[in-house]
Scaffold this active site. Structure first.
Site, PDB file in Angstrom:
ATOM      1  N   THR A 167       0.975  -1.178   0.105  1.00  0.00           N
ATOM      2  CA  THR A 167      -0.065  -0.145   0.078  1.00  0.00           C
ATOM      3  C   THR A 167       0.725   1.212  -0.180  1.00  0.00           C
ATOM      4  O   THR A 167       1.969   0.922   0.689  1.00  0.00           O
ATOM      5  CB  THR A 167      -1.062   0.075   1.502  1.00  0.00           C
ATOM      6  OG1 THR A 167      -1.738  -1.039   1.208  1.00  0.00           O
ATOM      7  CG2 THR A 167      -1.497   1.214   1.456  1.00  0.00           C
ATOM      8  N   ARG A 195     -13.868  -7.530  -0.550  1.00  0.00           N
ATOM      9  CA  ARG A 195     -13.247  -7.214   0.535  1.00  0.00           C
ATOM     10  C   ARG A 195     -12.863  -5.738   0.633  1.00  0.00           C
ATOM     11  O   ARG A 195     -12.193  -5.368  -0.382  1.00  0.00           O
ATOM     12  CB  ARG A 195     -12.028  -8.217   0.821  1.00  0.00           C
ATOM     13  CG  ARG A 195     -11.201  -8.160   1.980  1.00  0.00           C
ATOM     14  CD  ARG A 195      -9.852  -7.272   1.670  1.00  0.00           C
ATOM     15  NE  ARG A 195      -9.182  -7.091   2.872  1.00  0.00           N
ATOM     16  CZ  ARG A 195      -8.141  -6.385   2.816  1.00  0.00           C
ATOM     17  NH1 ARG A 195      -7.711  -5.601   2.038  1.00  0.00           N
ATOM     18  NH2 ARG A 195      -7.358  -6.462   3.920  1.00  0.00           N
ATOM     19  N   VAL A 196     -12.789  -5.174   1.541  1.00  0.00           N
ATOM     20  CA  VAL A 196     -12.234  -3.682   1.874  1.00  0.00           C
ATOM     21  C   VAL A 196     -11.341  -3.926   3.126  1.00  0.00           C
ATOM     22  O   VAL A 196     -12.005  -4.228   4.224  1.00  0.00           O
ATOM     23  CB  VAL A 196     -13.409  -2.605   1.996  1.00  0.00           C
ATOM     24  CG1 VAL A 196     -12.886  -1.057   2.374  1.00  0.00           C
ATOM     25  CG2 VAL A 196     -14.047  -2.457   0.560  1.00  0.00           C
ATOM     26  N   GLY A 197     -10.162  -3.368   3.202  1.00  0.00           N
ATOM     27  CA  GLY A 197      -9.432  -3.317   4.328  1.00  0.00           C
ATOM     28  C   GLY A 197      -9.544  -2.040   5.029  1.00  0.00           C
ATOM     29  O   GLY A 197     -10.430  -1.144   4.841  1.00  0.00           O
ATOM     30  N   ASP A 198      -8.488  -1.979   5.821  1.00  0.00           N
ATOM     31  CA  ASP A 198      -8.359  -0.521   6.387  1.00  0.00           C
ATOM     32  C   ASP A 198      -7.925   0.544   5.744  1.00  0.00           C
ATOM     33  O   ASP A 198      -8.482   1.751   6.211  1.00  0.00           O
ATOM     34  CB  ASP A 198      -7.177  -0.747   7.344  1.00  0.00           C
ATOM     35  CG  ASP A 198      -5.658  -0.751   6.498  1.00  0.00           C
ATOM     36  OD1 ASP A 198      -5.780  -1.776   5.983  1.00  0.00           O
ATOM     37  OD2 ASP A 198      -4.771  -0.025   6.948  1.00  0.00           O
ATOM     38  N   THR A 218      -0.309   1.030   6.773  1.00  0.00           N
ATOM     39  CA  THR A 218      -0.022  -0.053   5.721  1.00  0.00           C
ATOM     40  C   THR A 218      -0.197  -1.202   6.697  1.00  0.00           C
ATOM     41  O   THR A 218       0.564  -1.290   7.969  1.00  0.00           O
ATOM     42  CB  THR A 218       1.129   0.208   4.978  1.00  0.00           C
ATOM     43  OG1 THR A 218       1.290  -1.230   4.029  1.00  0.00           O
ATOM     44  CG2 THR A 218       2.440   0.421   5.780  1.00  0.00           C
ATOM     45  N   GLY A 219      -0.112  -2.409   6.317  1.00  0.00           N
ATOM     46  CA  GLY A 219      -0.031  -3.722   6.797  1.00  0.00           C
ATOM     47  C   GLY A 219      -1.513  -4.426   6.728  1.00  0.00           C
ATOM     48  O   GLY A 219      -2.338  -4.219   5.901  1.00  0.00           O
ATOM     49  N   GLY A 221      -4.941  -5.436   6.955  1.00  0.00           N
ATOM     50  CA  GLY A 221      -6.157  -4.381   7.250  1.00  0.00           C
ATOM     51  C   GLY A 221      -6.818  -4.895   8.184  1.00  0.00           C
ATOM     52  O   GLY A 221      -7.412  -4.137   8.999  1.00  0.00           O
TER      53      GLY A 221
END
Ligand code: ASP
Length: 305
Positions: A167, A195-198, A218-219, A221
């Site tokens: 990211t 899918r949606v992450g952080d 970053t990382g 999520g």
């Protein structure tokens, strides 16, 4: 006010052979953002310029060259946030946009909403003059090969050159004291469609409050979301300095505290970059490596992996 800029290209197990490309990408992004800030431009233009440069670089997981989902498609998420008003613009699930940060900015500037997803976001982007591309134009050869290996075998970091993340993000403070943060991602590889992450979530992958500071994360999520990491960092930045620590030391300490929380409470790995309200940069990660870059107080570009 002295402008300030920090960028990242993701926290992951960056293999030795990708180190130079990651440093180069961060240098280019600093160059794009700094030319705007140094000539009196706005922090919003600077974070957008820096992130576009990172999105266009296929070594990172954003825009062209993003990881593919379980159906072999790119789905991007992005956000920009304004520290003065606490207003953000965010987009998720974009499949036809080369520079998702531009869509986030358009939502921030030109809509009454803070987040749009999928087709609705793309329709809005088009109406606002952002060109849409074909979904396959976002797929790099390297990611397509990785996807084929993952689908024939099972998903594994080795298939992605150890590159499971990447990211990108930027935080900038301009000479007028405006503070903006931005994050853009293709998400995690072989993720389920939808899918949606952080990354595009206010407070998780990004947060900015001029009274305290700005952060881009970053990382993993799913771990970052558990601890609402960007907001956690900004809340800590808003506290008074303790034990005679300098602002720069304080900012570094906050990065470390967030990494501890990410490991202990989120059970995950990742990293963050931040600027405190005075523009002191700091970064932290608990992955083997993170690509980052910032402009130091003498105006020199510092990059590292
Ligand atoms: N945080 C991103 C996500 O979970 C991935 C990354 O930072 O590389 O979507």
């Amino acid at each position: 006010m002295r402008p300030s800029l920090i960028v990242h290209g993701g926290a992951w197990d960056i293999p030795d052979e990708a180190v130079d490309a990651c440093k180069h990408g961060c240098l280019e992004a600093l160059g794009e953002g700094w030319k705007i800030l140094a000539s009196g431009g706005s922090a919003l233009d600077a974070v957008e310029g820096a992130v576009i440069s990172l999105e266009n670089d296929p070594v990172f997981d954003a825009g062209f060259g993003s990881h593919l989902n379980a159906e072999g498609k790119v789905e991007c998420d992005a956000i920009v946030m304004d520290g003065a008003t606490l207003r953000a613009g965010a987009a998720a699930g974009l499949q036809r946009v080369k520079n998702p940060v531009q869509v986030a900015r358009a939502i921030y500037e030109k809509s009454a909403h803070m987040m749009l997803i999928g087709e609705g976001a793309e329709k809005f982007a088009k109406e606002k003059g952002i060109e849409l591309c074909k979904p396959e134009e976002l797929v790099s050869e390297a990611e397509w090969e990785a996807y084929l290996k993952c689908s024939q075998d099972e998903h594994a970091a080795e298939h992605h050159r150890g590159h499971e993340q990447g990211t990108v993000g930027a935080v900038a403070l301009d000479q007028d004291g405006r503070l903006f943060a931005a994050t853009s991602t293709g998400g995690t590889c072989c993720k389920l469609p939808g899918r949606v992450g952080d990354s595009p979530l206010i407070g998780c992958g990004c947060y900015a409050d001029s009274a305290a500071g700005g952060v881009s994360c970053t990382g993993y999520g799913e771990a970052i979301m558990k601890i609402v990491m960007a907001k956690m960092a900004v809340d800590l930045l808003g506290r008074p300095l303790q034990n005679g620590a300098s602002s720069a030391e304080f900012a570094k300490q906050i990065g470390k505290t967030c990494m501890q929380q990410l490991a202990e409470r989120g059970h995950g790995t990742g990293g963050l970059i931040l600027l405190d309200r005075e523009g002191n940069p700091a970064f932290a990660f608990n992955t083997p490596r993170m690509a980052y870059g910032y402009v130091d107080s003498s105006g020199a570009f510092i990059v590292g992996v």
